[in-house]
Scaffold this motif. Structure first.
Motif, short mmCIF file in Angstrom:
data_model
loop_
_atom_site.label_atom_id
_atom_site.label_comp_id
_atom_site.label_asym_id
_atom_site.label_seq_id
_atom_site.Cartn_x
_atom_site.Cartn_y
_atom_site.Cartn_z
N GLY A 1 12.62 -2.04 -6.75
CA GLY A 1 12.72 -3.49 -6.57
C GLY A 1 11.37 -4.10 -6.29
N PRO A 2 11.33 -5.42 -6.17
CA PRO A 2 10.04 -6.11 -6.01
C PRO A 2 9.43 -5.90 -4.63
N PHE A 3 8.14 -6.18 -4.53
CA PHE A 3 7.52 -6.24 -3.20
C PHE A 3 7.32 -7.70 -2.83
N ARG A 4 7.33 -7.96 -1.55
CA ARG A 4 7.06 -9.31 -1.08
C ARG A 4 5.56 -9.45 -0.82
N TYR A 5 5.07 -10.68 -0.93
CA TYR A 5 3.66 -10.93 -0.65
C TYR A 5 3.44 -11.16 0.85
N VAL A 6 4.39 -10.75 1.64
CA VAL A 6 4.28 -10.90 3.10
C VAL A 6 4.99 -9.71 3.74
N GLY A 7 4.57 -9.37 4.94
CA GLY A 7 5.22 -8.28 5.67
C GLY A 7 4.93 -6.92 5.05
N ARG A 8 5.69 -5.93 5.46
CA ARG A 8 5.52 -4.58 4.94
C ARG A 8 6.88 -4.04 4.54
N ARG A 9 6.84 -2.99 3.74
CA ARG A 9 8.09 -2.31 3.41
C ARG A 9 8.34 -1.29 4.52
N LYS A 10 9.34 -1.57 5.32
CA LYS A 10 9.54 -0.78 6.55
C LYS A 10 9.88 0.68 6.26
N ASP A 11 10.51 0.93 5.12
CA ASP A 11 10.90 2.31 4.84
C ASP A 11 9.84 3.07 4.03
N ASP A 12 8.64 2.49 3.97
CA ASP A 12 7.53 3.18 3.30
C ASP A 12 6.44 3.45 4.34
N PRO A 13 6.34 4.69 4.85
CA PRO A 13 5.33 4.98 5.88
C PRO A 13 3.90 4.76 5.39
N ASN A 14 3.71 4.77 4.08
CA ASN A 14 2.36 4.54 3.55
C ASN A 14 1.96 3.06 3.59
N ASP A 15 2.95 2.21 3.79
CA ASP A 15 2.70 0.76 3.73
C ASP A 15 2.31 0.28 5.13
N ARG A 16 1.02 0.30 5.43
CA ARG A 16 0.58 0.06 6.81
C ARG A 16 0.02 -1.35 7.02
N ASN B 1 0.05 -5.41 6.51
CA ASN B 1 0.88 -6.54 6.09
C ASN B 1 0.37 -7.05 4.74
N HIS B 2 1.29 -7.26 3.82
CA HIS B 2 0.87 -7.60 2.46
C HIS B 2 0.05 -8.89 2.41
N ASN B 3 0.38 -9.84 3.30
CA ASN B 3 -0.39 -11.09 3.28
C ASN B 3 -1.78 -10.91 3.90
N HIS B 4 -2.03 -9.71 4.42
CA HIS B 4 -3.39 -9.43 4.91
C HIS B 4 -4.11 -8.42 4.02
N ARG B 5 -3.56 -8.18 2.85
CA ARG B 5 -4.23 -7.28 1.91
C ARG B 5 -5.20 -8.11 1.07
N ARG B 6 -6.43 -7.70 1.01
CA ARG B 6 -7.46 -8.45 0.28
C ARG B 6 -7.08 -8.61 -1.19
N GLU B 7 -6.56 -7.54 -1.81
CA GLU B 7 -6.30 -7.63 -3.25
C GLU B 7 -5.15 -8.59 -3.56
N LEU B 8 -4.23 -8.79 -2.60
CA LEU B 8 -3.15 -9.74 -2.84
C LEU B 8 -3.61 -11.17 -2.54
N ARG B 9 -4.39 -11.33 -1.49
CA ARG B 9 -4.95 -12.66 -1.22
C ARG B 9 -5.90 -13.07 -2.36
N GLY B 10 -6.78 -12.13 -2.71
CA GLY B 10 -7.80 -12.44 -3.72
C GLY B 10 -7.22 -12.62 -5.10
N TYR B 11 -5.99 -12.13 -5.30
CA TYR B 11 -5.35 -12.30 -6.61
C TYR B 11 -5.14 -13.78 -6.92
#
Lengths: 566, 433
Positions: A252-267, A269-279
């Protein structure tokens, strides 16, 4: 002053001081290996697949987060003190480490023309000679499509051009996905191809959701129903874009905010990821105005023996001049879905206020749709639904995105646009020219916000002086003249100045003399550089270059970190 | 030992707090020694600081009701989305080939209901429309019609319709432009009618029609408890049509429509010209002829800012000693004329109405508008015409349109000397062929 206002005042002062002292905290850079990889591809069990409701996402992004932001006092204080919350996944060179989200590609290591044209594609697309078996279809909505399996057993999602707009959707999908891939993001392999309806066959047991949401057997009637709604070639075939099914399990899709709680690799917050902001800078450049969560996809993949979640950006039918189900409106990028302030402005001015886009023709050509550069404003570009990561963009994020956009030369842009196979060469040339103009606007805008020096190289000279070489991106892009550009610099040790400003002109390097360097008591030093260009004739914000000074040692001088003033 | 237990407890807490804050500060200092961008991402502190969270707290509390509201709306939307409610309802109301549509409808005179459209009913080009709406006080409006513009020959077809209306609280203020609002009475208007017309489309945008209508009308005591019934202020002898009547009518119509779209036309015009002759069946009291011109002109001023000019005139004449039933007099007031007045506030034989409406787009799905309109009724417009004593109303509103430019809803506020009216209409254009 009453008790309550006094309490509020004290509260505000506390927050302001807290945020501003946080801003001023001195960071001691050390010699450490540069973080070039994010450790987010560790073996994990499969997270649950999920769906994101289009309406829920829209309502929350249009209304919910706006309200949230209004009440965010610390956010307002950050704005007032220009202490914006920066992206949390950048490295010491202010770049983004490779991850399951992003791979540094063209802007750091220029790709060849062939690689740019190939993009993410590993093969040649659906086998044109064999039969194509329909394994699913999308009949609802205005943009219909099929899921097919070719004679080699590879599954593709097939999309068409909307009736009356030949090449519009399919070219936008192919061209934009190649740009986004070269920028560093994960995108599907999209192939332009031709579909001969004679070669279509319906797979065994294939069902389709009817209008009532019930699964019913797929029939030739459905196939004809879909094909009747799309643009056919004169010979009865159809131009399609075939999007190869991504490997792995869709989550399913990812949100541009928050994290995927059931993904331990997702550390992060998506809205604080440079590549998503810079996109934001990249999407605005491509006029990819619809960046909602549903245009993304998380895949649970198996790469190098590890199972992890890989994040993809999909669906570029709403880019360039395409609006998804026809041409894009000239208002795209200027007005979002619900710009209440603007509705109010237009209402109270009784329509006397005419927006510039209203004066534009509705269409350039059917294949181009509507795509322009003169109304494009990289700073205020509005997405159809507010994107929570884009709303957190800082000047540093925008600058990073603009560096990527600016990394495409005219020749490279033309080469990628030509992969859209426009029947009329002038249409392709128009798209390419508009992209070049929008690229330059993007660069001018974001480079003017930040000191545009980049690609620093530190070297020690025989007399133990240090040379700091750099590239002035504004000069290389032609926004500023080399001969009238000046750079002033001073040497710092832990924020303590070791000399006064030194000014050099029309140069792409500065030299720190050994006498000044000898005043330092530590081997990690900082040179603070400011830039002055002819277009604004004032000193820019600083960029601090932290470096290792070997002094008398035999080790080489070394770049440690780059710190830009937001 | 002299300290009380409260002071001792407070002291312990103070020491603990100092210790904790010192430990926290030391830990924070250690973490700050290396800038986060030099740390692997998994070692970075991704949370917000205490100050940050503190700063967000008051806002979170203040915006909590709105946040919950939009969360709730979001989850509601999610439920609707996942269950495909909108898709299913829309699809359920529209056939596969989109020839059949069912849509909700609301207009103040008809009430709330549905309109049904079926194209290519028995043959290509044959259209069927049906409307059923109900309102308070047993208000009913049922309508069904079939139309085929090329039924007989390519330029000659027919339209046949049947209507049942039960309007329980129609207002009547007397006849004439000076009828005062203090003479407000109320009656129930019940009408069953059937129409057959030959129609001939011309030049793609024009249409001629001629045909007969038979109607049975009953006038009964009104159901509006807030106003008096018709018979308390008017007697059968002074009010023609007091009990209703059965009437035959012969009608000739010309219609021309050059609008490019229906929802927000920016140019073109719409013209209705009607001549009608009606005679009572089963009696000699009523007979009249009526001539009506209704013109709309759309002028694109600039960038879809549109001026709409509306002119309506109606002339009714009764031959010899014949009378005109009061409910068939020309009427002013309501959604399509003098919107600031009650529906059919003024009645007389003739009327003139002129309106100017300025429309401007404020969103790709909304058009704002302001209007001013003036009109009056006359007992004989040729003999009594005067420019004085025209009634006027003004106001503005919002027209919401769909993606296909068709009009969906109207929200309107209109002011007249007598009142301020809030008007609302939903899918008002769908009832038309």
């Amino acid at each position: 002053m009453g008790k309550i206002p006094g309490t509020i005042l004290i509260f505000i002062i506390t927050i302001t001081l807290g945020l501003s002292t946080g801003c001023g905290t001195h960071k001691q850079y050390v010699r450490r290996p540069l973080i070039t990889e994010e450790n987010d591809r560790q073996d994990i069990p499969s997270p649950e697949a999920r769906e994101i409701s289009l309406f829920q996402d829209g309502i929350e992004n249009i209304f919910g987060r706006e309200i949230d932001d209004y009440g965010n006092l610390s956010g307002h204080m950050r704005k007032l003190t220009n202490n914006h919350k920066q992206a949390k996944n950048t490295n010491a060179f202010d770049e983004v480490p490779n991850s399951s989200w992003f791979t540094n590609r063209h802007h750091l290591q220029p790709m060849s023309l062939e690689a740019l044209k190939r993009g993410p594609n590993q093969g040649d697309g659906p086998d044109p000679d064999g039969a194509l078996t329909i394994t699913g279809a999308k009949v609802e909505g205005v943009s219909p499509g099929f899921r097919i399996k070719d004679s080699k057993g590879i599954t593709y999602f097939v999309k068409f051009d909307i009736k009356g707009f030949p090449q519009l959707n399919t070219a936008a999908e192919v061209v934009s996905s190649k740009f986004v891939y070269a920028c560093g993001y994960n995108v599907p392999e999209n192939y332009l191809s031709t579909l001969d309806p004679e070669k279509l066959q319906i797979g065994e047991g294939v069902t389709i959701s009817d209008k009532w949401g019930r699964k019913v057997p797929m029939t030739l009637k459905f196939v004809k129903q879909i094909l009747n709604r799309v643009q056919a070639n004169p010979d009865g075939t159809y131009r399609i874009v075939a999007s190869r099914r991504l490997s792995g399990k869709p989550l399913g899709p990812f949100r541009y905010v928050g994290r995927r709680k059931d993904d331990p690799n997702d550390r992060v917050n998506h809205n604080h990821r440079r590549e998503l902001r810079g996109y934001r800078a990249i999407a605005a450049w491509l006029n990819n105005f619809d960046t909602k969560a549903n245009n993304t996809l998380d895949m649970f993949v198996n790469e190098n023996g590890k199972h992890f979640v890989k994040h993809y950006i999909l669906d570029f039918a709403t880019s360039l001049g395409s609006g998804g189900y026809g041409k894009a409106s000239p208002s795209r990028g200027i007005r979002g879905t619900l710009d209440l302030a603007h509705v109010f402005k237009k209402t109270v001015t009784l329509g006397l206020y005419v927006e510039p886009w209203e004066k534009k023709p509705g269409i350039i050509t059917p294949a181009v749709g509507y795509f322009d550069s003169d109304l494009f404003d990289p700073g205020s570009y509005a997405f159809i639904v507010p994107n929570p990561a884009f709303q957190r963009i800082t000047e540093l994020d925008g600058f990073w995105g603009a560096k990527i956009v600016m990394s495409f030369t005219d020749e490279q842009i033309r080469a990628i646009v030509n992969t859209g196979n426009y029947a009329n060469l002038e249409d392709g040339e128009y798209i390419a020219r508009t992209l070049m103009e929008r690229r330059d606007k993007t660069g001018r805008y974001w480079f003017s916000k930040i000191n545009p020096l980049d690609k620093f190289i530190i070297s020690q000279n025989a007399d133990h002086s240090i040379t700091v070489a750099f590239v002035d991106l504004a000069v290389t892009a032609g926004f500023a003249k080399d001969e009238s550009s000046s750079y002033r610099h001073k040497l710092l040790q832990a924020e303590k100045e070791l000399n006064d400003w030194q000014i050099v002109k029309a140069s792409n390097q500065i030299t720190l003399d050994s006498t000044t360097l000898a005043k330092a008591t530590t081997d990690i030093l900082t040179v603070q550089i400011e830039t002055r260009h002819n277009y604004n004739n004032k000193w820019s914000k600083y960029v601090k270059v932290h470096f290792y000074n070997p002094g008398e040692n035999t080790a080489a001088a070394e770049l440690v970190a780059i710190q830009r003033r937001n | 030992m002299g300290l009380k237990w409260k002071q001792r407890t407070a002291g312990v807490f103070l020491v603990m707090a100092l210790f904790w804050s010192h430990a926290a500060a030391t830990y924070a200092q250690e973490k700050q020694d290396i800038p986060p961008e030099q740390l692997p991402i998994e070692e970075r502190d991704q949370g917000d600081s205490f100050i940050e969270n503190l700063g967000e707290l008051p806002g979170d509390i203040l915006t909590l009701p709105f946040t919950l509201l939009f969360k709730g709306l979001g989850h509601g939307a999610e439920f609707i989305d996942y269950n495909g409610v909108v898709l299913r309802v829309t699809d359920w109301l529209t056939s596969d080939d989109e020839k059949t549509k069912l849509r909700p409808l609301f207009t103040p005179p008809a009430g709330i209901g549905f309109t049904f459209k079926q194209n290519d009913l028995f043959k290509e080009g044959m259209k069927f429309r049906a409307t059923a709406s109900v309102g308070r006080k047993t208000r009913r409006w049922l309508y069904a019609g079939i139309r085929d513009e090329t039924f007989f020959v390519p330029k000659l077809g027919f339209e046949v319709t049947a209507t049942h209306k039960r309007l329980p609280d129609e207002d009547f203020f007397g006849i004439g432009n000076d009828s005062g609002s203090e003479f407000k009475t109320n009656y129930l208007h019940r009408e069953n009618s059937a129409k057959f017309e030959l129609i001939s489309p011309r030049f793609g945008q024009s249409l001629f029609a001629a045909g007969f209508t038979y109607s049975v009308i009953d006038v009964l005591p009104g159901r509006d408890r807030d106003s008096v019934t018709l018979d308390s202020l008017f007697s059968p002898s002074e009010l023609p049509g007091f009990f209703g009547a059965d009437m035959w009518s012969f009608k000739i119509r010309f219609y021309r429509d050059t609008r490019p779209v229906t929802g927000h036309p920016t140019h073109g015009s719409e013209a209705f010209l009607t001549y009608e002759f009606s005679r009572q069946r089963g009696g000699n009291e009523f007979a009249f002829s009526k001539f009506n011109i209704d013109l709309y002109r759309y002028i694109n001023l600039f960038y879809k800012r549109t001026l709409v000019l509306h002119l309506n005139t109606e002339i009714t004449d009764a031959p010899g000693s014949k009378h005109i039933p009061f409910y068939r007099l020309a009427g002013l007031g309501g959604l399509s004329s003098l919107r600031g007045y009650r529906p059919v506030r003024f009645r007389d034989k003739d009327l003139i109405l002129a309106a100017i409406e300025y429309r401007w787009p404020v969103h790709n799905m909304a058009i704002a508008y302001g209007f001013i309109e003036e009109g009056r009724v006359f007992s004989d417009v040729f003999e009594d015409f005067t420019l004085s004593d025209f009634k006027y109303s003004y106001g503005g509103g919002l027209r919401i349109r769909g993606r296909d430019a068709g009009l969906i809803a109207i929200f309107e506020i209109a002011k007249s000397k007598e009142q301020i009216r809030f008007n609302f209409g939903l899918n008002t254009e769908l009832r038309r062929f």
